[in-house]
Design an enzyme around this catalytic site. Structure first.
Site, mmCIF file in Angstrom:
data_model
loop_
_atom_site.group_PDB
_atom_site.id
_atom_site.type_symbol
_atom_site.label_atom_id
_atom_site.label_comp_id
_atom_site.label_asym_id
_atom_site.label_seq_id
_atom_site.Cartn_x
_atom_site.Cartn_y
_atom_site.Cartn_z
ATOM 1 N N GLU A 28 -0.970 -8.989 -0.482
ATOM 2 C CA GLU A 28 -2.341 -9.852 -0.561
ATOM 3 C C GLU A 28 -3.016 -9.459 -2.043
ATOM 4 O O GLU A 28 -3.989 -10.537 -1.758
ATOM 5 C CB GLU A 28 -3.124 -8.442 0.061
ATOM 6 C CG GLU A 28 -1.973 -8.334 1.950
ATOM 7 C CD GLU A 28 -2.583 -7.128 2.677
ATOM 8 O OE1 GLU A 28 -2.963 -5.909 2.039
ATOM 9 O OE2 GLU A 28 -3.501 -7.660 3.396
ATOM 10 N N GLU A 36 3.723 -5.507 7.413
ATOM 11 C CA GLU A 36 3.259 -4.369 7.929
ATOM 12 C C GLU A 36 3.151 -4.207 9.737
ATOM 13 O O GLU A 36 3.365 -2.639 9.897
ATOM 14 C CB GLU A 36 1.444 -4.690 8.046
ATOM 15 C CG GLU A 36 0.532 -4.266 6.775
ATOM 16 C CD GLU A 36 1.336 -5.414 5.833
ATOM 17 O OE1 GLU A 36 1.546 -6.232 5.941
ATOM 18 O OE2 GLU A 36 0.109 -5.154 4.187
ATOM 19 N N ALA A 71 0.993 -1.410 0.034
ATOM 20 C CA ALA A 71 0.147 0.334 -0.273
ATOM 21 C C ALA A 71 0.613 1.512 -0.048
ATOM 22 O O ALA A 71 2.263 1.151 0.205
ATOM 23 C CB ALA A 71 -1.051 -0.089 1.199
ATOM 24 N N GLY A 81 0.208 -4.323 0.867
ATOM 25 C CA GLY A 81 -0.641 -4.605 -0.391
ATOM 26 C C GLY A 81 -0.381 -5.668 -2.026
ATOM 27 O O GLY A 81 -1.430 -6.318 -2.316
#
Ligand code: COA
Length: 266
Positions: free
Chosen positions: A120, A140, A72, A117
């Site tokens: 993911e 994270e 992200a 992300g």
């Protein structure tokens, strides 16, 4: 033949290769990090892919030779308040659900860093190929946050809870060979062969009955969330529904007549 279709998006490059669509995340300044705008573009692209009668498989990769998706976009995460944090998490989850729930195969071609992300997103794809230089992880907690785009749920389902907890609590990054060994990726291939191998895999799937392939994807996705007895019932239901299709009869008849099947998607 390949066709560029990318003018629609700022942060994606989309290319049609016959029935296979290649979607490249393209934010070179941040190693293809996912900001909100890019997530929105991925959702739009994925929904168009699912709806398009000529597009039958999707390959997701990162632009450049170094990074699939670096995670992200930390610039956006840094200014989130609690409401905004929950909201972006739900949004990211919704976008990745579109990939996972696609009735047509979605393959991640992991061409380098796949963190946060990015990892993911790869987890939400049906299949994952990695190049030899790929490195994956959900780091994270090293930033004081947790995976918010489905990682805490999909990683344990894929590699088991013990490995998932180890990777997510230590923030350890795994190289391609370990990722393959623990089942985080299906296979590692040479970097210069990654897209060709992903395309080959897509075409191998597309030779088969498309309704049957869609039913396998649905049975696995739904079944992973159900107790075994319910999953078995769900499988039988899909088996019954397929028997109403012309394609099932064509597939079985073609075998008996020793000829290739001509599937009509109905
Ligand atoms: N969000 C925003 N920007 C990012 C980013 C991310 N997830 N990952 C990398 N970038 C930016 C860097 O800040 C840097 O910007 P700059 O050139 O303005 O300084 C640029 O991308 C290149 O990254 P850099 O760190 O210089 O490259 P590197 O090859 O040395 O390291 C990584 C690459 C991916 C190992 C490293 O950037 C990294 O650890 N990124 C964060 C990964 C992460 O924690 N992801 C999960 C986020 S929830």
């Amino acid at each position: 033949m390949s066709t560029a279709l990318s003018s629609r998006y700022k942060n994606l490059q989309v290319e049609g290769r016959g029935p296979v669509v290649v979607l490249r995340i393209h934010r070179p300044d941040v190693l293809n990090a996912l900001n909100r705008e890019t997530l929105g573009e991925i959702e739009d692209c994925a929904r168009r892919f699912v709806a398009d009668a000529e597009q039958h498989a999707l390959i997701v990769t990162g632009s450049g030779a170094k990074s699939f998706i670096s995670g992200a976009d930390i610039n956006e995460l840094a200014v989130l308040d609690p409401r905004g944090a929950e909201d972006i998490s739900r949004f990211g989850q919704r976008v990745l659900d579109v990939l996972e729930q696609s009735p047509k195969p979605v393959i991640a071609a992991i061409n380098g860093y796949a963190f946060g992300g990015g990892c993911e997103l790869a987890l939400a794809c049906h299949l994952r190929l990695a190049s030899e230089n790929a490195v994956l992880g959900l780091p994270e907690v090293s930033l004081g946050i947790i995976p918010g785009y489905g990682g805490t749920q999909r990683l344990p389902r894929l590699v088991g809870p013990a490995r998932a907890i180890e990777l997510m609590t230590t923030a350890r990054r795994v190289k391609a060979d370990e990722a393959e060994r623990i089942g985080l990726v299906n296979r590692v291939v040479a970097q210069d062969q990654l897209l060709a191998e992903a395309e080959k895999l897509a075409l191998a799937i597309l030779k088969n009955g498309p309704l049957a392939v869609a039913a396998v994807l649905e049975a696995v996705n739904r079944g992973m969330q159900l107790p075994l007895a319910d999953g078995l019932r769900f499988e039988s239901g899909l088996f019954g529904i397929l028997a109403a299709s012309e394609d099932m009869h064509e597939g079985l008849k073609a075998f008996l007549e020793k000829r290739p099947a001509q599937y009509q998607r109905r």
